[in-house]
Write a protein that holds these residues in place. Structure first.
Motif, PDB file in Angstrom:
ATOM      1  N   LEU A 197       0.877  -1.183   0.000  1.00 33.73           N
ATOM      2  CA  LEU A 197       0.000   0.000   0.000  1.00 33.73           C
ATOM      3  C   LEU A 197       0.910   1.229   0.000  1.00 33.73           C
ATOM      4  O   LEU A 197       1.492   1.561   1.031  1.00 33.73           O
ATOM      5  CB  LEU A 197      -0.896  -0.025   1.244  1.00 33.73           C
ATOM      6  CG  LEU A 197      -1.773  -1.268   1.391  1.00 33.73           C
ATOM      7  CD1 LEU A 197      -2.502  -1.275   2.740  1.00 33.73           C
ATOM      8  CD2 LEU A 197      -2.783  -1.341   0.255  1.00 33.73           C
ATOM      9  N   LEU A 198       1.040   1.872  -1.154  1.00 37.18           N
ATOM     10  CA  LEU A 198       1.981   2.997  -1.269  1.00 37.18           C
ATOM     11  C   LEU A 198       1.246   4.282  -1.659  1.00 37.18           C
ATOM     12  O   LEU A 198       0.295   4.253  -2.448  1.00 37.18           O
ATOM     13  CB  LEU A 198       3.044   2.695  -2.332  1.00 37.18           C
ATOM     14  CG  LEU A 198       3.935   1.486  -2.043  1.00 37.18           C
ATOM     15  CD1 LEU A 198       4.907   1.259  -3.195  1.00 37.18           C
ATOM     16  CD2 LEU A 198       4.707   1.674  -0.734  1.00 37.18           C
ATOM     17  N   ILE A 199       1.752   5.398  -1.151  1.00 35.65           N
ATOM     18  CA  ILE A 199       1.131   6.696  -1.455  1.00 35.65           C
ATOM     19  C   ILE A 199       1.205   6.993  -2.957  1.00 35.65           C
ATOM     20  O   ILE A 199       0.300   7.578  -3.533  1.00 35.65           O
ATOM     21  CB  ILE A 199       1.774   7.808  -0.591  1.00 35.65           C
ATOM     22  CG1 ILE A 199       1.312   7.620   0.867  1.00 35.65           C
ATOM     23  CG2 ILE A 199       1.417   9.204  -1.109  1.00 35.65           C
ATOM     24  CD1 ILE A 199       1.926   8.570   1.863  1.00 35.65           C
ATOM     25  N   ARG A 200       2.269   6.530  -3.601  1.00 38.72           N
ATOM     26  CA  ARG A 200       2.372   6.793  -5.063  1.00 38.72           C
ATOM     27  C   ARG A 200       1.144   6.268  -5.796  1.00 38.72           C
ATOM     28  O   ARG A 200       0.746   6.814  -6.828  1.00 38.72           O
ATOM     29  CB  ARG A 200       3.647   6.154  -5.634  1.00 38.72           C
ATOM     30  CG  ARG A 200       3.595   4.652  -5.606  1.00 38.72           C
ATOM     31  CD  ARG A 200       4.399   3.970  -6.682  1.00 38.72           C
ATOM     32  NE  ARG A 200       3.925   2.592  -6.699  1.00 38.72           N
ATOM     33  CZ  ARG A 200       4.708   1.538  -6.816  1.00 38.72           C
ATOM     34  NH1 ARG A 200       6.008   1.681  -6.956  1.00 38.72           N
ATOM     35  NH2 ARG A 200       4.190   0.322  -6.818  1.00 38.72           N
ATOM     36  N   ASP A 201       0.544   5.190  -5.279  1.00 46.37           N
ATOM     37  CA  ASP A 201      -0.616   4.630  -5.984  1.00 46.37           C
ATOM     38  C   ASP A 201      -1.883   5.433  -5.706  1.00 46.37           C
ATOM     39  O   ASP A 201      -2.809   5.413  -6.519  1.00 46.37           O
ATOM     40  CB  ASP A 201      -0.770   3.147  -5.639  1.00 46.37           C
ATOM     41  CG  ASP A 201       0.424   2.355  -6.165  1.00 46.37           C
ATOM     42  OD1 ASP A 201       0.784   2.570  -7.343  1.00 46.37           O
ATOM     43  OD2 ASP A 201       1.031   1.591  -5.398  1.00 46.37           O
ATOM     44  N   ILE A 202      -1.923   6.131  -4.585  1.00 48.58           N
ATOM     45  CA  ILE A 202      -3.023   7.089  -4.368  1.00 48.58           C
ATOM     46  C   ILE A 202      -2.857   8.229  -5.382  1.00 48.58           C
ATOM     47  O   ILE A 202      -3.817   8.681  -6.003  1.00 48.58           O
ATOM     48  CB  ILE A 202      -3.007   7.642  -2.920  1.00 48.58           C
ATOM     49  CG1 ILE A 202      -3.181   6.514  -1.898  1.00 48.58           C
ATOM     50  CG2 ILE A 202      -4.082   8.719  -2.748  1.00 48.58           C
ATOM     51  CD1 ILE A 202      -3.158   6.969  -0.441  1.00 48.58           C
ATOM     52  N   VAL A 203      -1.614   8.672  -5.557  1.00 44.74           N
ATOM     53  CA  VAL A 203      -1.351   9.763  -6.504  1.00 44.74           C
ATOM     54  C   VAL A 203      -1.754   9.331  -7.919  1.00 44.74           C
ATOM     55  O   VAL A 203      -2.466  10.036  -8.628  1.00 44.74           O
ATOM     56  CB  VAL A 203       0.149  10.163  -6.478  1.00 44.74           C
ATOM     57  CG1 VAL A 203       0.430  11.264  -7.497  1.00 44.74           C
ATOM     58  CG2 VAL A 203       0.560  10.596  -5.076  1.00 44.74           C
ATOM     59  N   ARG A 204      -1.311   8.155  -8.302  1.00 40.90           N
ATOM     60  CA  ARG A 204      -1.627   7.662  -9.670  1.00 40.90           C
ATOM     61  C   ARG A 204      -3.129   7.545  -9.866  1.00 40.90           C
ATOM     62  O   ARG A 204      -3.652   7.866 -10.927  1.00 40.90           O
ATOM     63  CB  ARG A 204      -0.994   6.285  -9.876  1.00 40.90           C
ATOM     64  CG  ARG A 204       0.495   6.338 -10.121  1.00 40.90           C
ATOM     65  CD  ARG A 204       1.026   4.926 -10.200  1.00 40.90           C
ATOM     66  NE  ARG A 204       2.442   4.885 -10.528  1.00 40.90           N
ATOM     67  CZ  ARG A 204       3.220   3.828 -10.298  1.00 40.90           C
ATOM     68  NH1 ARG A 204       2.713   2.742  -9.721  1.00 40.90           N
ATOM     69  NH2 ARG A 204       4.487   3.866 -10.632  1.00 40.90           N
ATOM     70  N   HIS A 205      -3.803   7.069  -8.842  1.00 34.92           N
ATOM     71  CA  HIS A 205      -5.256   6.870  -8.958  1.00 34.92           C
ATOM     72  C   HIS A 205      -5.962   8.206  -9.180  1.00 34.92           C
ATOM     73  O   HIS A 205      -6.726   8.373 -10.134  1.00 34.92           O
ATOM     74  CB  HIS A 205      -5.780   6.191  -7.692  1.00 34.92           C
ATOM     75  CG  HIS A 205      -7.243   5.919  -7.706  1.00 34.92           C
ATOM     76  ND1 HIS A 205      -7.799   4.894  -8.423  1.00 34.92           N
ATOM     77  CD2 HIS A 205      -8.283   6.547  -7.104  1.00 34.92           C
ATOM     78  CE1 HIS A 205      -9.109   4.900  -8.262  1.00 34.92           C
ATOM     79  NE2 HIS A 205      -9.424   5.898  -7.463  1.00 34.92           N
TER      80      HIS A 205
END
Ligand code: AMP
Length: 536
Positions: A10-18
């Motif tokens: 669970l990484l913040i980068r994937d919140i950003v990408r989403h």
């Protein structure tokens, strides 16, 4: 047997990408002295990619601390997205701290870079020679006269292309750090992980809590240096919630203008801010708050009258939240349970909140014994869970933990349905004749009197009873309400022996750096003889 599920971190980068593709057109608004600016999520994310590239060029590496000394604005949001996603650690500095506390925190966290708003450069200048470990200062806007070498933010990111290749990281690695406001002793650092941030954000999208979603536009009044703006920045990118960033324009009248112009559906901040908004809203005949589906008030007890007034005068529901820096912060939200009539909802909204899935909670007595969840037994709240801290950064503080549980220092009851009621901070309770008086209950009740704007209650020493309550009151502008009248008013709500005999009327109450009543400062004013006290 192991499950067959994937174990993607669970990484913040994937919140950003989403948020970047799913909600590309959603907007972030920022108040400026020349009016509102706005930028799309897609552009904010691209600027974050450029920032990550520029910070890499500057030499920022994994685990390096990049601090911010900023108001709530779009650039601050870009640092929120970029710094953890590139594997460095975002450290949000409280712009209202005294210079020596700020220097202590910067050195304790070993910050390498600071991104600062132009208006806060003078504050940094005062401590510059005491923060030798800071290698670079990046300024978010033009400066007429820089007191030290600085990098201009726009030039810095303008030299890079979008499309940063976010690294793979361990989900338990540090993402963000925040220091407690340090009302006793030195401030202590709390470090949030990518995983804790993810889970906390998901919990904030639950309809049982605030239920942030892509129909929402959130007026983010809580400062971005106060527990990650209560998680709202990451939740916004996850859920497609638009954000309105008010910068330093936090007076009731200015917030009212923003609400009427941009029509947010949610507003988030401490009760003192909402009390001021209520005052401003009452002063205008064209007030319209109907865009708001909810105001989330937390960080301090929310008075019943405030919840009633917003509903009755403006048709807005207030939700209360409970949390602390150590808990990411959201632990409980006072969403009324099913089957409760509209009329009785308020009895739930005045509670600190109902505990969210993911947080384990108990109350204990002085001996550490676990008490019943019956809404009657009073004890200290203790917590554990994936977004509850298990320690402090670089500080050994065993007294704050018990068998893996965080001791909150908050006293109250827990009912069978998971609602927390806070009686007080342990250190603010008033011990009178061997029994406890809740300062919170006294002050939230007295604030219901129409002649009272704000009130705070503290203990003063008493020869006979050990301690007695002193109620310090700010009257509304036209009010001449007397101590005796307020005491009579209170007698309808609290036990007779709770009624304060000591009263003081002041022009304003001292506030902490995050806008709560500062009882430590009040105690000092009393000890130094600076308050005129009437005794009935
Ligand atoms: P901070 O870490 O500065 O956010 O402070 C956390 C403290 O704020 C908690 O330990 C509580 O004492 C207080 N607090 C937060 N939310 C509430 C609430 N809804 N009611 C009463 N006190 C609260």
């Amino acid at each position: 047997m192991r499950s067959t599920m994937q174990d993607a971190p669970l990484l913040i980068r994937d919140i950003v990408r989403h948020g970047q593709w799913m909600y590309a057109d959603k907007r972030v608004f920022t108040a400026t002295s020349a009016g509102m600016t706005s930028t799309s999520f897609a552009d904010v994310a691209q600027r974050a990619e450029r920032l990550a590239a520029a910070l890499t060029r500057l030499g920022v590496q994994r685990d390096d601390r990049v601090a911010t000394l900023m108001w709530n604005n779009q650039t601050h949001m870009e640092t929120y997205l970029a710094v953890p996603s590139m594997g460095a650690i975002l450290h949000t500095l409280n712009v209202r701290l005294f210079a020596d506390q700020l220097a202590f925190i910067i050195n304790h966290a070993a910050d390498k870079v600071i991104v600062v708003d132009p208006s806060l450069v003078p504050l940094l200048a005062r401590i510059k020679e005491h923060i030798a470990g800071v290698e670079h200062i990046i300024v978010n806007g033009p400066l007429d006269d820089a007191p030290f070498a600085v990098i201009d933010y726009e030039e810095f990111i303008g030299a890079e292309e979008p499309g940063f290749d976010w690294p793979d990281l361990d989900e338990t690695s540090a993402a963000v750090m925040c220091y407690t406001s340090g009302t006793t002793g030195d401030p202590k650092g709390v470090v949030y992980s990518h995983r804790s941030t993810w889970l906390h954000s998901m919990a904030s999208t639950s309809a049982n809590s605030i239920g942030f979603n892509d129909h929402d536009r959130c007026l983010l009044v809580v400062p971005m240096f106060h527990v990650n703006a209560w998680g709202a920045v990451y939740t916004a990118f996850m859920a497609g919630t638009e954000l309105i960033m008010p910068q330093m324009f936090l007076q009731g009248e200015l917030l009212l203008n923003m609400i009427m112009e941009l029509r947010p559906t949610v507003a988030v901040g401490v009760p003192t801010i909402w009390n001021d908004l209520l005052r401003a809203a009452g002063g205008r005949s064209d007030t319209d708050l109907t865009s708001l589906r909810t105001i989330l008030a937390g960080g301090a007890a929310v008075p019943r009258f405030l919840i009633e007034a917003f509903r009755e005068r403006h048709g807005v529901d207030v939700l209360q939240g409970w949390g602390m820096t150590e808990t990411s912060p959201l632990v409980a939200v006072s969403t009324p349970p099913t089957g409760v009539s509209r009329e009785h909802e308020i009895d739930y909204r005045v509670k600190a909140g109902r505990v969210m899935a993911g947080v384990d909670i108990r109350i204990t007595n002085d001996q550490g014994e676990v008490l019943a969840r019956d809404g009657v037994a009073v004890g200290e709240f203790e917590l554990r869970g994936p977004w509850i801290t298990a320690g402090y950064y670089g500080t050994d503080a065993p007294d704050f933990f018990r068998d893996g549980w965080l001791r909150t220092g908050d006293i109250g009851t827990l009912d069978p349905h998971g609602f927390m009621v806070i009686t007080d901070r342990a250190k603010d309770l008033i011990k009178s004749g061997g029994e406890w008086i809740s300062s919170v209950e006294l002050e939230t009740t007295v604030m219901g009197h129409e002649g009272v704007f704000e009130a705070a209650v503290i203990a003063v020493p008493d020869d006979r009873w050990q301690e007695r309550p002193l109620c310090v009151v700010v009257r509304t502008p036209t009010s001449e309400v007397s101590a005796q009248e307020l005491r009579d008013y209170l007698s309808d709500y609290v036990a007779k022996w709770w009624l304060p005999e000591h009263w003081s009327f002041v022009e304003g109450l001292p506030k902490t750096s995050v806008g709560k009543f500062d009882k430590r400062a009040l105690r000092r004013l009393v000890a130094d003889g600076h308050l005129e006290i009437q005794t009935l």
